[in-house]
Design an enzyme around this catalytic site. Structure first.
Site, PDB file in Angstrom:
ATOM      1  N   LYS A  24      46.382  41.621  44.009  1.00  0.00           N
ATOM      2  CA  LYS A  24      46.460  41.913  42.576  1.00  0.00           C
ATOM      3  C   LYS A  24      47.668  42.829  42.400  1.00  0.00           C
ATOM      4  O   LYS A  24      47.552  44.037  42.225  1.00  0.00           O
ATOM      5  CB  LYS A  24      45.161  42.588  42.118  1.00  0.00           C
ATOM      6  CG  LYS A  24      44.582  41.974  40.868  1.00  0.00           C
ATOM      7  CD  LYS A  24      43.242  42.563  40.536  1.00  0.00           C
ATOM      8  CE  LYS A  24      42.985  42.478  39.043  1.00  0.00           C
ATOM      9  NZ  LYS A  24      42.755  41.123  38.557  1.00  0.00           N
TER      10      LYS A  24
HETATM   11  C1  LIG Z   1      41.882  40.075  38.283  1.00  0.00           C
HETATM   12  C2  LIG Z   1      42.204  38.642  38.161  1.00  0.00           C
HETATM   13  C3  LIG Z   1      41.210  37.668  37.916  1.00  0.00           C
HETATM   14  C4  LIG Z   1      39.761  38.031  37.674  1.00  0.00           C
HETATM   15  O1  LIG Z   1      39.170  38.697  38.744  1.00  0.00           O
HETATM   16  P1  LIG Z   1      37.816  39.532  38.545  1.00  0.00           P
HETATM   17  O2  LIG Z   1      37.530  40.093  39.893  1.00  0.00           O
HETATM   18  O3  LIG Z   1      36.786  38.571  38.085  1.00  0.00           O
HETATM   19  O4  LIG Z   1      38.104  40.558  37.518  1.00  0.00           O
HETATM   20  C5  LIG Z   1      41.602  36.347  37.892  1.00  0.00           C
HETATM   21  N1  LIG Z   1      42.882  35.981  38.066  1.00  0.00           N
HETATM   22  C6  LIG Z   1      43.866  36.883  38.281  1.00  0.00           C
HETATM   23  C7  LIG Z   1      45.260  36.428  38.459  1.00  0.00           C
HETATM   24  C8  LIG Z   1      43.547  38.232  38.329  1.00  0.00           C
HETATM   25  O5  LIG Z   1      44.521  39.118  38.560  1.00  0.00           O
END
Ligand SMILES: *Cc1c(COP(=O)(O)O)cnc(C)c1O
Length: 307
Positions: A159
């Protein structure tokens, strides 16, 4: 505007909101090599508060940093405690939690050298990401002209701040064209995800979502897969073309911010009845029961705290 709160956790200490500042030569500000998390705390039915899947979010934060070769100078336990301490300092029974790990100032150029790795945790109240109305009636989305990252170009399991330039481009384009959100295809042309949400489609009671190849493995995605299977639905993780989206009975996004948001229209084609479908509605209700402590089977996912 983000509502101003009392404190922000900065490198291990709670500091006043306005004092959480960095130098303009902060490395991450220039080159995007930073990582973050998005976590939510909910006020539960019994009046207590709980952060949803907190430890797993922090483990993912550490993994995201590890992928980028960054060593966080705090343990998982310290960051978990930092999240709770920040919520408490801000008197929040619910809200959004944003930990961010970034490279501070020192040398410039793409090799960050020995620049310090810094960590902040901010919390603020945040309602439905795409609006209350969206949760009930669904949103209108378009296929983006921007493809999702290729796995050998960006680290899609991290992320990472820089990955989000792709999301900003897609979302800004979608909103400028009158849609609520974008759906991005991968470089082969299969449906990948939204700008910050995973995607699901339902047809003939079978639930499908793209496999984890180049999409981020969301905890909301994971929760929904488990829930759906427990409710007796077949869930398939398989490549989805945009035509499969168009002929779906139901479609929805999942994410910590977006929660479970129905999609009522894709590229000007109505999906199902053009509102929140029955399976989406069921999964949304059940998801909110879990995060608000109403389903004891999932109690292990809740980190309770008191304000
Ligand atoms: C954070 C994110 C999600 C969703 O993840 P969760 O853990 O459900 O919050 C989906 N796609 C991307 C690209 C993300 O950065």
């Amino acid at each position: 505007m983000v509502q101003k709160m009392e404190k922000i956790w900065f490198d291990g200490k709670l500091v006043p909101w306005d004092e959480a500042q960095v130098h303009v030569l902060t490395h991450t500000l220039h080159y995007g090599a930073g990582v973050f998390e998005g976590i939510r705390a909910y006020e539960c039915v019994d009046g207590r508060s709980a952060v949803y899947r907190l430890e797993e979010h922090i483990d993912r934060l550490i993994d995201s940093a590890h992928i980028l070769g960054m060593k966080i100078p705090f343990s998982a336990e310290e960051i978990v405690k930092g999240c709770i301490d920040t919520l408490k300092a801000n008197g929040q029974k619910n809200g959004y939690i944003r930990p961010l790990v970034f490279i501070g100032d020192g040398v410039m150029g793409v090799h960050p050298g020995d620049n310090p790795i810094r960590v902040i945790i901010a919390t603020w109240p945040w309602g439905a990401y795409l609006g209350e109305e969206a949760l009930k009636k669904g949103i209108r989305v378009c296929t983006s002209t921007y493809a999702r990252h290729h796995v050998n170009v960006m680290m899609t399991k991290s992320k990472c701040c820089g990955n989000y330039v792709n999301s900003v481009l897609a979302k800004t384009e979608a909103v400028a064209n009158g849609y609520n959100e974008a759906i991005m295809l991968d470089t082969q042309g299969y449906v990948a995800e939204g700008s910050g949400e995973n995607i699901f489609v339902v047809r003939d009671d079978i639930i499908k979502t793209p496999p984890l190849g180049n999409v981020l493995g969301g905890f909301t995605r994971d929760s929904i897969i488990m829930l759906a299977q427990e409710l007796g639905y077949e869930v398939r993780e398989e490549p989805i073309g945009r035509d499969t989206l168009y002929i779906a009975d139901e479609a929805f996004f999942t994410g910590t911010a977006a929660e479970v948001t129905p999609i009522r229209e894709v590229d000007r084609r109505q999906i199902g009845e053009g509102t929140c479908g029955p399976i989406t509605s069921l999964l949304q209700d059940e998801y909110f029961k879990i995060v608000k402590g109403e389903n004891e089977d999932y109690g292990d996912w809740l980190h309770y705290y008191e304000v």
